[in-house]
Design a protein around this motif. Structure first.
Motif, PDB file in Angstrom:
ATOM      1  N   ASP A  10      10.445   5.964   2.959  1.00 59.97           N
ATOM      2  CA  ASP A  10       9.513   6.930   2.371  1.00 59.97           C
ATOM      3  C   ASP A  10      10.090   7.617   1.142  1.00 59.97           C
ATOM      4  O   ASP A  10       9.611   8.678   0.742  1.00 59.97           O
ATOM      5  CB  ASP A  10       9.127   7.993   3.412  1.00 59.97           C
ATOM      6  N   ALA A  67       0.834  -1.209   0.000  1.00 61.97           N
ATOM      7  CA  ALA A  67       0.000   0.000   0.000  1.00 61.97           C
ATOM      8  C   ALA A  67       0.868   1.258   0.000  1.00 61.97           C
ATOM      9  O   ALA A  67       0.588   2.216  -0.736  1.00 61.97           O
ATOM     10  CB  ALA A  67      -0.934  -0.008   1.203  1.00 61.97           C
ATOM     11  N   ARG A  68       1.916   1.274   0.829  1.00 61.97           N
ATOM     12  CA  ARG A  68       2.800   2.447   0.878  1.00 61.97           C
ATOM     13  C   ARG A  68       3.580   2.604  -0.410  1.00 61.97           C
ATOM     14  O   ARG A  68       3.787   3.726  -0.893  1.00 61.97           O
ATOM     15  CB  ARG A  68       3.754   2.315   2.071  1.00 61.97           C
ATOM     16  N   HIS A  69       4.008   1.498  -0.983  1.00 65.93           N
ATOM     17  CA  HIS A  69       4.713   1.545  -2.267  1.00 65.93           C
ATOM     18  C   HIS A  69       3.822   2.173  -3.341  1.00 65.93           C
ATOM     19  O   HIS A  69       4.259   3.048  -4.099  1.00 65.93           O
ATOM     20  CB  HIS A  69       5.133   0.138  -2.690  1.00 65.93           C
ATOM     21  N   THR A  70       2.565   1.731  -3.385  1.00 70.75           N
ATOM     22  CA  THR A  70       1.628   2.282  -4.366  1.00 70.75           C
ATOM     23  C   THR A  70       1.404   3.773  -4.119  1.00 70.75           C
ATOM     24  O   THR A  70       1.348   4.572  -5.060  1.00 70.75           O
ATOM     25  CB  THR A  70       0.294   1.518  -4.306  1.00 70.75           C
ATOM     26  N   GLU A  71       1.277   4.149  -2.842  1.00 70.70           N
ATOM     27  CA  GLU A  71       1.059   5.549  -2.499  1.00 70.70           C
ATOM     28  C   GLU A  71       2.215   6.432  -2.977  1.00 70.70           C
ATOM     29  O   GLU A  71       2.005   7.496  -3.577  1.00 70.70           O
ATOM     30  CB  GLU A  71       0.891   5.678  -0.988  1.00 70.70           C
ATOM     31  N   LEU A  72       3.443   5.988  -2.738  1.00 68.21           N
ATOM     32  CA  LEU A  72       4.611   6.755  -3.178  1.00 68.21           C
ATOM     33  C   LEU A  72       4.684   6.832  -4.700  1.00 68.21           C
ATOM     34  O   LEU A  72       5.029   7.877  -5.266  1.00 68.21           O
ATOM     35  CB  LEU A  72       5.893   6.121  -2.628  1.00 68.21           C
ATOM     36  N   THR A  73       4.334   5.722  -5.339  1.00 71.60           N
ATOM     37  CA  THR A  73       4.337   5.699  -6.809  1.00 71.60           C
ATOM     38  C   THR A  73       3.346   6.712  -7.365  1.00 71.60           C
ATOM     39  O   THR A  73       3.665   7.478  -8.284  1.00 71.60           O
ATOM     40  CB  THR A  73       3.990   4.288  -7.315  1.00 71.60           C
ATOM     41  N   VAL A  74       2.140   6.744  -6.805  1.00 75.02           N
ATOM     42  CA  VAL A  74       1.106   7.679  -7.265  1.00 75.02           C
ATOM     43  C   VAL A  74       1.542   9.123  -6.996  1.00 75.02           C
ATOM     44  O   VAL A  74       1.390  10.001  -7.858  1.00 75.02           O
ATOM     45  CB  VAL A  74      -0.235   7.377  -6.578  1.00 75.02           C
ATOM     46  N   GLN A  75       2.090   9.393  -5.824  1.00 77.63           N
ATOM     47  CA  GLN A  75       2.557  10.748  -5.503  1.00 77.63           C
ATOM     48  C   GLN A  75       3.612  11.216  -6.501  1.00 77.63           C
ATOM     49  O   GLN A  75       3.583  12.364  -6.965  1.00 77.63           O
ATOM     50  CB  GLN A  75       3.137  10.780  -4.083  1.00 77.63           C
ATOM     51  N   GLU A  90       2.052  11.870  -9.985  1.00 74.82           N
ATOM     52  CA  GLU A  90       1.248  13.092  -9.971  1.00 74.82           C
ATOM     53  C   GLU A  90       2.139  14.332  -9.981  1.00 74.82           C
ATOM     54  O   GLU A  90       1.871  15.304 -10.685  1.00 74.82           O
ATOM     55  CB  GLU A  90       0.329  13.106  -8.747  1.00 74.82           C
TER      56      GLU A  90
END
Length: 294
Positions: free
Chosen positions: A270, A172-180, A183
């Motif tokens: 992070d 989940a954190r990996h995906t979040e960083l990828t999306v950030q 963007e």
């Protein structure tokens, strides 16, 4: 055994076999060719003597994939710029245990690490660490002594472990960083892109001489950001969308309906430590078209 039963038995394991071959050769088309060759071998053996069909087929496939990898050596040496594995769409199977195996060890980061192993180490790692085959069966498959195979497995494990992120993050954190990151890149936020990159971050791009790509890895947040924004400014028609590839979230840049670039991101803690950009059109033939993501 009838031809129909032979084909049905083989097809039950096809997805796992493609996954095994892909981990060794890093190419979807080569993996599929290897599995087709494995089918020909399977059709010609004495099936009554095969105790474990699945293990037997994995061994045949891995041995054939090892041969294919060795044949690729000259092609790899002549390749323009860095060579990255092809993206692969999720392989489907009705077997839950096989589904776990298919998702394991196919991340782009893992495949890049496997590329640094010798062919024998790579095949041994796949057979032992992914499929948990006994050392004596691996030795028979590779034509080496059991002691030699244990040493190969040890070296491969040590090498892979040394290349793993220092601070693992969950999916989940990996995906979040990828999306950030995507963007920030998409909105032109240079400062945010730099802030999300680790001080020792590296970008590797694979154009194969057919698309714009850096001929050597790019190191450092600011250099990476400048290169990325330079490529994006020269290709203003990009539409970037997420896609499930290699068991993780990747981002695909489309021109119209066709994929132009696939981006994978590796994280530690992070921060983003590695970016892999695949632009060679020959390696994007299995990536979904734009309309398939709607």
């Amino acid at each position: 055994m009838t031809d129909e039963r032979l084909a049905r038995e083989f097809d039950e394991h096809r997805a796992v076999l493609v996954g095994a071959a892909y981990r060794v050769v890093g190419s979807v088309s080569d993996a599929e060719d290897v599995v087709q060759e494995a089918w020909i071998r399977w059709a010609g053996v004495e099936h009554e003597e095969v105790r474990d069909v699945r293990a037997y087929l994995i061994r045949i496939t891995t041995r054939l994939a090892l041969n294919r990898l060795r044949q690729q050596k000259a092609r790899r040496e002549q390749y323009v710029g860095p060579w990255l594995p092809e993206p692969i769409v999720p392989l489907t199977t009705d077997d839950p245990a096989a589904a776990v195996e298919l998702a394991d060890s196919v991340s782009m980061a893992m495949l890049v690490v496997l590329e640094t192993l010798s062919p024998l180490e790579r095949a041994t790692f796949v057979l032992r660490e992914v499929f948990d085959l006994p050392y004596d069966e691996i030795a028979e498959t590779l034509g080496r002594s059991e002691a030699a195979v244990r040493q190969l497995a040890h070296r491969a494990r040590e090498h892979v472990h040394a290349r793993q992120p220092r601070h693992q993050v969950d999916r989940a954190r990996h995906t979040e960083l990828t999306v950030q990151f995507m963007e920030a890149a998409g909105t032109g936020d240079f400062a945010q892109v730099v802030a999300l990159l680790a001080p020792d971050a590296v970008l590797i791009s694979d154009g194969g001489g057919k698309k714009t790509a850096a001929l050597r890895p790019i190191h450092g947040p600011e250099k990476i950001a400048r290169w990325l924004f330079g490529v994006m400014s020269s290709n203003p028609g990009f539409e970037v969308l997420p896609a499930a590839l290699n068991g993780e979230i990747a981002f695909v840049a489309y021109f119209g309906d066709e994929p132009d670039t696939v981006a994978f991101i590796q994280t530690s803690g992070d921060l983003i430590t590695e970016l892999y950009l695949i632009r060679n059109p020959d390696k994007l033939t299995t990536v979904p078209a734009r309309h398939a993501l709607d």
